[in-house]
Design an enzyme around this catalytic site. Structure first.
Site, PDB file in Angstrom:
ATOM      1  N   LYS A 219       0.867  -1.269   0.084  1.00  0.00           N
ATOM      2  CA  LYS A 219      -0.002  -0.116   0.186  1.00  0.00           C
ATOM      3  C   LYS A 219       0.793   1.224   0.050  1.00  0.00           C
ATOM      4  CE  LYS A 219      -3.936   1.778   2.579  1.00  0.00           C
ATOM      5  NZ  LYS A 219      -4.713   1.769   3.725  1.00  0.00           N
TER       6      LYS A 219
ATOM      7  N   SER B 258      -9.607   1.446   2.664  1.00  0.00           N
ATOM      8  CA  SER B 258      -8.480   2.441   2.018  1.00  0.00           C
ATOM      9  C   SER B 258      -7.411   1.527   1.293  1.00  0.00           C
ATOM     10  CB  SER B 258      -7.856   3.300   2.989  1.00  0.00           C
ATOM     11  OG  SER B 258      -7.210   2.613   4.042  1.00  0.00           O
ATOM     12  N   SER B 259      -7.571   0.237   1.516  1.00  0.00           N
ATOM     13  CA  SER B 259      -6.420  -0.563   0.725  1.00  0.00           C
ATOM     14  C   SER B 259      -6.865  -1.111  -0.530  1.00  0.00           C
ATOM     15  CB  SER B 259      -6.043  -1.722   1.613  1.00  0.00           C
ATOM     16  OG  SER B 259      -5.605  -1.382   2.897  1.00  0.00           O
TER      17      SER B 259
ATOM     18  N   ILE C  34      -8.008   0.675   9.683  1.00  0.00           N
ATOM     19  CA  ILE C  34      -8.112   1.341  10.838  1.00  0.00           C
ATOM     20  C   ILE C  34      -9.965   1.083  11.173  1.00  0.00           C
ATOM     21  CG2 ILE C  34      -8.608   3.605   9.818  1.00  0.00           C
ATOM     22  CD1 ILE C  34      -7.202   4.492  12.343  1.00  0.00           C
ATOM     23  N   GLY C  35     -10.557   0.827  10.057  1.00  0.00           N
ATOM     24  CA  GLY C  35     -12.064   0.716  10.372  1.00  0.00           C
ATOM     25  C   GLY C  35     -12.595  -0.125   9.182  1.00  0.00           C
ATOM     26  N   GLY C  36     -11.928  -1.141   8.917  1.00  0.00           N
ATOM     27  CA  GLY C  36     -12.204  -2.005   7.692  1.00  0.00           C
ATOM     28  C   GLY C  36     -11.368  -1.801   6.242  1.00  0.00           C
ATOM     29  N   SER C  37     -10.077  -1.198   6.366  1.00  0.00           N
ATOM     30  CA  SER C  37      -9.385  -0.813   5.317  1.00  0.00           C
ATOM     31  C   SER C  37      -8.827  -1.826   4.580  1.00  0.00           C
ATOM     32  CB  SER C  37      -8.617   0.269   5.466  1.00  0.00           C
ATOM     33  OG  SER C  37      -9.311   1.455   5.931  1.00  0.00           O
TER      34      SER C  37
END
Length: 587
Positions: free
Chosen positions: A151, A226-227, A247-250
């Site tokens: 990433k 985000s990934s 951090i929240g499902g990324s």
């Protein structure tokens, strides 16, 4: 001019002259501001173009290298290499029946092809061509000769970690992140960096520098974030193994959207040194780097490779806990909690069906499944999650974005962030009769009011973790089966729906390891059932979610597997069990 000279000589001007001078000063001031704004925007455009040119150059140089290699090695069977699992590939590399060069150039060629379709890469790591020449010195490494994608916010020496922000351009990392160092030590070859959303705190994948990443199964859908660059590249076959962050499902959301496996380990299990966040100091919800791959064995092998003495030496803050192979390979029947609906967000028809089907398969395989409902979902998501991440009332994030060109995927998300605190509080009260969920989010976006309140918030997170662990023990469950957001969203919806994150973000502030496994695809029946979707609250969020997942026939459906903190191997073992029972059912 005469009036100005009189003014400079100290004579008091008449009212008309004073007004003229004031107007002139204001005009000059406005002109200066306009010029500065114009110059700033011009400089930003130039920086973006420079970054895009660097990416284009790296892709072109890689393409030229691939062509040269193919000309001198015409017998390389790239098609066969690309079909091998990571376990099969590492075995053949260790046995010397495959060369690292053949593997590297096969995946580089495939990556270039996938990137043209999906826009998932931010640049090729040209240093990987040099590393390939010396990789033979790490033949004993568990990942010897394996190309690995990373990433964009994972530090690699002499390359930017922009997090999708132009202010971070032209600030190359001074050294490799710990994870990159360990990957190299284990014989892996980091070869490409992948895309992410502007400012990271989004589950879409677009930014003003590199653009929007597309879904490998349907280019009209997002890859998730985000990934998301990792999800698209691996899902499209351009990479065998990647490193994302969550951090929240990324890690889990793009894995779910793109039909691959992904693991969010316990925070602190892997080193985060060199993993660049959008801002530092936030401690309520911790980020975790994690592996993404086509199958669970690949995730386990990656964790085994990373959890080594070299990482424990480079980063002494990481507990020296080697990978527990015995736990991962255990065949002991499990007592599994299962969750189809969390009572906060009604799952899409395919999400719910995925849970029902996997539950039945696990019971047939001899496991015990008991119903489970997480504690205080609304409170946890808003007061612990949202208020924790934005404890400063979104001030730091907005400062980072000041003067930045905004990506379309972020504009709607930022609207409530930019409202003054007093207006957020008023809207929270006014919206409560219409949508209690939106009302709670507006309240949470106000942040905490003082250091004392921040300490109370941290204590509340600790209490929630303790209460949840006690609840698991009361129910006597070892692991949890629950939905993963899906199917992949239509564009422009991710930034408008925070409520659906209840299924993913919960396990970030709980610090529980969690991973996703693809188990099915969306059917025509799912789409038909979606037409009648109302949601639990029947508010704007439910309506938007229905629109976001519509048109998903044929897209991947995943489930999520969760374990208690530091039981990452048990989480992976459970994921492997799900993967196996699904495969057996298809036979």
């Amino acid at each position: 001019m005469q009036h100005i000279q009189l003014f400079l000589q100290g004579e008091k001007p008449d009212n008309r002259t004073a007004a003229l001078l004031t107007a002139a000063a204001c005009g000059v001031g406005a002109l200066v501001v306009l010029m500065r704004t114009f110059n700033s925007r011009r400089e930003t455009k130039e920086k973006i173009q420079k970054a895009r040119d660097r990416r284009t150059e790296s892709l072109q140089r890689a393409e030229q290298s691939v062509l040269r290699y193919k000309q001198t090695h015409p017998t390389t069977d790239s098609a066969l290499i690309l079909t091998l699992s990571l376990s099969e590939l590492t075995k053949q590399l260790q046995e010397r029946s495959l060369s690292p060069e053949d593997v590297f150039y096969s995946y580089m060629e495939k990556t270039l092809t996938v990137n043209k379709k999906l826009n998932c890469c931010t640049g090729v790591l040209l240093e990987s061509f040099d590393q390939l020449k010396t990789v033979g010195s790490n033949k004993e490494g568990l990942l010897y000769g394996v190309p690995v994608s990373i990433k964009e916010n994972l530090a690699y020496k002499n390359h930017d970690c922009t997090c999708g922000l132009t202010l971070n351009l032209d600030q190359p990392a001074q050294k490799d992140s710990v994870i990159v160092e360990v990957l190299k030590k284990q014989g892996a070859i980091p070869f490409v960096k992948t895309n992410l959303p502007q400012a990271l705190l989004s589950y879409d994948c677009g930014n003003p520098i590199y653009g929007q990443t597309l879904n490998p199964h349907n280019p009209q859908k997002t890859s998730g974030g985000s990934s998301g660059g990792e999800g698209a590249l691996i899902g499209g076959g351009g990479s065998l193994l990647g490193i994302g962050s969550d951090i929240g499902g990324s890690v889990r959301i793009p894995s779910s959207f793109c039909g691959i496996c992904g693991l969010k380990p316990t925070p602190g299990r892997l080193s985060s040194q060199g993993l660049i966040p959008i801002y530092r100091g936030q401690k309520s919800v911790l980020s975790s780097p994690g592996p993404m791959a086509k199958d669970v064995d690949s995730l386990a092998l990656c964790m085994q490779a990373l959890l080594c003495d070299h990482m424990f030496s480079l980063d002494p803050t990481v507990p020296p806990l080697p990978f527990n192979v015995q736990t991962y390979q255990s065949s002991k029947p499990l007592r599994i909690g299962y969750l189809e609906n969390d009572g906060y967000t009604q799952p899409s028809p395919s999400m719910a069906r995925g849970i029902r089907e996997v539950k039945a398969l696990l019971e047939q395989a001899g496991h015990t499944l008991v119903p489970y409902r997480p504690l205080k979902i609304s409170y946890a998501l808003c007061e612990l999650g949202v208020r924790g991440v934005f404890a400063d009332g979104t001030t730091t994030l907005l400062q980072k974005l000041k003067g930045e060109p905004l990506d379309p995927c972020l504009r709607a998300q930022l609207f409530p962030y930019r409202l003054p605190k007093w207006l957020k509080k008023i809207l929270s009260v006014l919206l409560k009769p219409l949508s209690s969920r939106v009302s709670a989010i507006f309240s949470a976006l106000c942040g905490v009011g003082s250091v004392q309140d921040l300490w109370k918030q941290h204590a509340a997170v600790e209490d929630y973790i303790s209460e949840t662990i006690a609840d698991w023990r009361r129910c006597n469950i070892e692991v949890l089966l629950c939905p993963s957001i899906g199917p992949a969203f239509n564009f422009s919806y991710c930034g408008r729906i925070a409520t659906v994150l209840s299924y993913m973000a919960l396990y970030n502030f709980l610090t529980f390891p969690a991973g996703v496994v693809p188990v099915s695809t969306v059917t025509a029946e799912d789409e038909e059932e979606l037409k009648h979707y109302k949601g639990i609250y029947q508010d704007t969020c439910d309506k938007l979610f229905k629109q976001a997942v519509s048109g998903g026939e044929g897209l991947p459906v995943a489930v999520q597997c969760v374990a208690l903190p530091w039981q990452d191997e048990l989480c992976l073992r459970f994921m492997k069990e799900v993967e196996q029972v699904v495969k057996q059912s298809r036979k």
